[in-house]
Design an enzyme around this catalytic site. Sequence first.
Site, short mmCIF file in Angstrom:
data_model
loop_
_atom_site.label_atom_id
_atom_site.label_comp_id
_atom_site.label_asym_id
_atom_site.label_seq_id
_atom_site.Cartn_x
_atom_site.Cartn_y
_atom_site.Cartn_z
N LEU A 55 11.05 1.28 7.29
CA LEU A 55 10.46 1.74 6.04
C LEU A 55 11.26 2.95 5.54
O LEU A 55 11.62 3.82 6.34
CB LEU A 55 9.00 2.13 6.23
N GLU A 86 12.04 2.46 14.41
CA GLU A 86 11.21 3.56 13.90
C GLU A 86 9.96 3.66 14.74
O GLU A 86 9.77 2.89 15.69
CB GLU A 86 10.88 3.35 12.42
N LYS A 105 6.44 -1.94 1.99
CA LYS A 105 5.26 -1.37 2.64
C LYS A 105 4.06 -2.31 2.46
O LYS A 105 3.25 -2.14 1.54
CB LYS A 105 4.97 0.03 2.08
N TYR A 150 0.82 -1.21 0.00
CA TYR A 150 0.00 0.00 0.00
C TYR A 150 0.86 1.26 0.00
O TYR A 150 2.08 1.19 0.21
CB TYR A 150 -0.96 0.00 1.20
#
Length: 286
Positions: free
Chosen positions: A206, A182, A150, A33
Amino acid sequence: MSRTVYLNGQYLPEEEAKVSIFDRGFVMGDAVYEVTCVLEGKLLEFEGHMARLQRSLKELQMHCDISRDEWLEIHRKLVELNGLENGGVYLQISRGNAGDRDFHFPKAGTPPTVVLYTQSKADLRNDPHAETGITVVSVPDLRWHRRDIKTVQLLWASIAKMTAEQQGKDDAWFVEDGFVTEGSSNNCYIVKNGEVITRPLSNDILHGITRGSLLKMMAERQLKLVERPFTIAEAQQADEAFYTSASSFVMPIVEVDGVKLGSGKPGPVAKRLREIYIEEALKAAI
Ligand code: PDD
């Protein structure tokens, strides 16, 4: 009011957009996505999101032959049809309907399932959290080891956000081998003596589109940046902290695991970077 959404080549009222119960996205979490921010009816960071989408597809050997120009047309049409001023466009591609459940990928030529829809939000530039700052708690990073892709496999991120909420805090930071990886849905940074510190890119995080642009903007202004991992203890002794994502831009953090950072208020570096980012990203929006 019902939205118009996009499903496999068609623009439909949201109630009529239906996906098979055999879809790999539903059964296996086999989908990727992107979320593209919309400000003043314009798309922010469109090229970056499309480049990362292609990379995610490639890494998972997933095929979707929609071109960059077609993606742009779909995004713009949804923004227009839904009269979207501020918010975002959610895009998801799954490996499609494989018929019976099977761990193996469906046979070549099985069409992917492509879904896009808009989400309207109050103007993200005026998010009150940017004024007060965000509080975060740390949680162990129990996600898989391809966080650079992702995918829609967001259960641990959801649990992390719920853990924060149950403790009366705003968000969570993931920690692995003693270092912050993260945020639950963002990249994170600390500031010490005017220097911004953030974890370098790898499969552990990411590759945030906002992160990439912000680092470029900082380099153009000769602002000091060090790419290295940092610990929770180091963050708690930092002058400031912040995170970045498509929907939050640059968001100041004022507390980590119950310890207030610096003055306990959003710091000047985070504030300045937020201004720079919003101004530049909007200038480049299409
Ligand atoms: N989240 N890290 C994680 C784990 C994320 O989920 C995100 C984005 C980021 C920031 O990436 P970008 O700057 O490209 O938005 C980092 C999106 C916004 C979401 O899932 O809603």
